[in-house]
Design a protein around this motif. Structure first.
Motif, PDB file in Angstrom:
ATOM      1  N   UNK B 143       0.823  -1.199   0.000  1.00  0.00           N
ATOM      2  CA  UNK B 143       0.000   0.000   0.000  1.00  0.00           C
ATOM      3  C   UNK B 143       0.859   1.251   0.000  1.00  0.00           C
ATOM      4  N   UNK B 144       0.324   2.342  -0.534  1.00  0.00           N
ATOM      5  CA  UNK B 144       1.008   3.629  -0.626  1.00  0.00           C
ATOM      6  C   UNK B 144       2.296   3.522  -1.432  1.00  0.00           C
ATOM      7  N   UNK B 260      -3.787   3.945  -1.740  1.00  0.00           N
ATOM      8  CA  UNK B 260      -4.489   3.304  -0.632  1.00  0.00           C
ATOM      9  C   UNK B 260      -3.510   2.499   0.215  1.00  0.00           C
ATOM     10  N   UNK B 261      -3.950   2.090   1.395  1.00  0.00           N
ATOM     11  CA  UNK B 261      -3.097   1.198   2.202  1.00  0.00           C
ATOM     12  C   UNK B 261      -3.180  -0.247   1.738  1.00  0.00           C
ATOM     13  N   UNK B 262      -3.993  -0.540   0.723  1.00  0.00           N
ATOM     14  CA  UNK B 262      -4.269  -1.908   0.317  1.00  0.00           C
ATOM     15  C   UNK B 262      -3.303  -2.346  -0.773  1.00  0.00           C
TER      16      UNK B 262
END
Lengths: 311, 311
Positions: B143-144, B260-262
């Motif tokens: 993520x990110x 996103x953190x995903x």
């Protein structure tokens, strides 16, 4: 100047103890008074704003209303004195105007928009007081351009660099072009406005000259961002030109690159409560220019009624 | 070596006359023969692929089937010899594995997947012949992170740098994680595979070492991209882990940053027709390594039937 006992500590030294995100105590909807009952927002909308930190109005204005703003941009691009000003950001390659700050002071049309009865009515309801414009700008981004911006809270910057004391501001973003999945729409984390996230990294002198290009300070760490996004998700409302976003000054937002040929332009204007006037910066040596954080023109806005077709 | 009378001229000198995009004459669905009638795709699906240049299979496999690939990545990250190899790309900061090339030669599990009867059956229908793996890799992005990649046609690179003669390849991308609007999903321009867009900029020596990080060559100009996107739009299919994308080797695609953190991880494997084996590069001085463009292992793939739960 860094103030002790700051309610919203940020721009921490690398060597300092980290300060964990904490729950805000400032109200989100400030009107526990006569402002609550006199405005366009009903209790459902007020509750939604309280919960999410934003309200999206798809097709708020007719798309045709947006054209005059492009005309004004074109006029400005002919004005050499204007182009030389700090408050105009030009494309380094083409010379085209990318942003103009304090647009409400340059353009009657923009000024009237900020005093539109519907918008101003909602904002007074949310802030529970008279309001003024803290910052305004027009952004004009071509297709395949627009560098995007990383997740941040505007309030974190306004507090640290402008001396905005409390969380009592509302940002308005009015879309001049269609907003779709591929031209870098505004993304928000619902509910993130309920937390203040102290950020690491001291503010250098004249930071604003760099931060207008790419924000490197006032950026939450990945752990805090992941907590917020896993809790509230991410939303990126879509809609035609004329759509309006109202969002709380502390709501985390970002924008990805524009990967499409379709331009993305918008007007951005920030309302602050007249009971929340700027003080000395809480985490910077000196104030930013007036066009980034207004200190002179803070008289309460009065409604402007000569938008018959918008009323 | 640059060849004269090249059917797909690209990597043009800045000083040369530009070559406008032109309509391809190579078939999209190659099976006018027995391959057409023996496979999972019906005439509707074949027509859709012909028109759009891709087919999306939401939830093609069970999500649970994806876990073993992460286990294999973990094992590889313990293998020092493996990590030192050119075909493994590590995160410069954390040392974590970001990509492993030629995964089908390293992993039985991956090799069996490329020979899955359903996938291989569809690919043979589309290419009208026996096929082999031109390139394969696993991508693991946190993520990110994940820098995204700009619009391009893979065929443009495979032709220019690998000597792939004609448009007769299919790429498969199998999602190991959920694909959503915010973690940088694959974006495609439907119909763009019908055109070849010559690109400007000569190929430097060992270009692949740079191009694996960020592609700067083989990138269509904005005018051509705008024409394609205005004609066909942009699509970014979403779905759970286990979803499969099959796309024609010349379909324009891109990917935005993961905001996103995903995480977003996927398997990528390219099928080429055995009647379309690599020749000398058309617009580069020397061949790329075998793990980027296979020349050794080009025997026709045989179906593997020991995925009972996938059959």
């Amino acid at each position: 100047m860094k103030q002790s006992n700051d309610a919203f500590p940020s721009r921490l030294k690398e060597s300092e103890d980290r300060v964990e995100p904490f729950i805000r105590t400032d109200p989100v909807v400030h009107s526990g008074n006569e402002y609550r009952w006199h405005g366009p927002l009903d209790e459902v909308a007020l509750s939604k704003y309280e919960r999410d930190g934003f309200l999206w109005f798809k097709g708020f204005f007719n798309q045709e209303r947006m054209a005059p703003f492009f005309d004004e941009l074109r006029e400005m691009s002919q004005d050499k004195e204007m182009l030389a000003s700090d408050q105009v950001i030009q494309d380094p390659n083409t010379g085209d105007i990318r942003s103009v700050f304090a647009m409400h002071e340059l353009s009657d049309h923009f000024s009237r928009l900020t005093r539109d009865p519907r918008i101003l009515g909602m904002v007074r309801q949310l802030l529970g007081s008279e309001v003024y414009i803290h910052q305004s700008r027009i952004n004009d981004k071509l297709g395949f351009e627009g560098s995007g911006f990383y997740w941040h809270s505007d309030f974190e910057t306004w507090h640290s660099e402008d001396g905005m004391p409390r969380m009592r501001s509302v940002s308005a973003s009015l879309m001049l072009t269609d907003n779709n999945e591929f031209n870098g729409p505004l993304m928000l984390i619902p509910g993130s406005h309920h937390y203040f996230i102290p950020c690491v990294g001291e503010t250098p002198d004249l930071n604003w000259q760099e931060s207008l290009k790419a924000q490197r300070l006032g950026v939450p760490d990945q752990k805090a961002l992941a907590m917020m996004a896993n809790r509230g998700g991410i939303q990126a409302p879509k809609g035609p030109a004329g759509s309006l976003m109202l969002f709380e000054g502390n709501t985390l937002h970002a924008s990805n690159l524009n990967m499409s040929p379709w331009p993305r332009s918008n007007l951005f204007f920030v309302y602050n409560s007249v009971d929340n006037l700027l003080k000395e910066p809480y985490a910077a040596k000196s104030e930013r220019p007036d066009f980034l954080g207004a200190r002179k023109n803070t008289a309460p806005l009065t409604m402007h009624d000569d938008f018959p077709e918008l009323a």
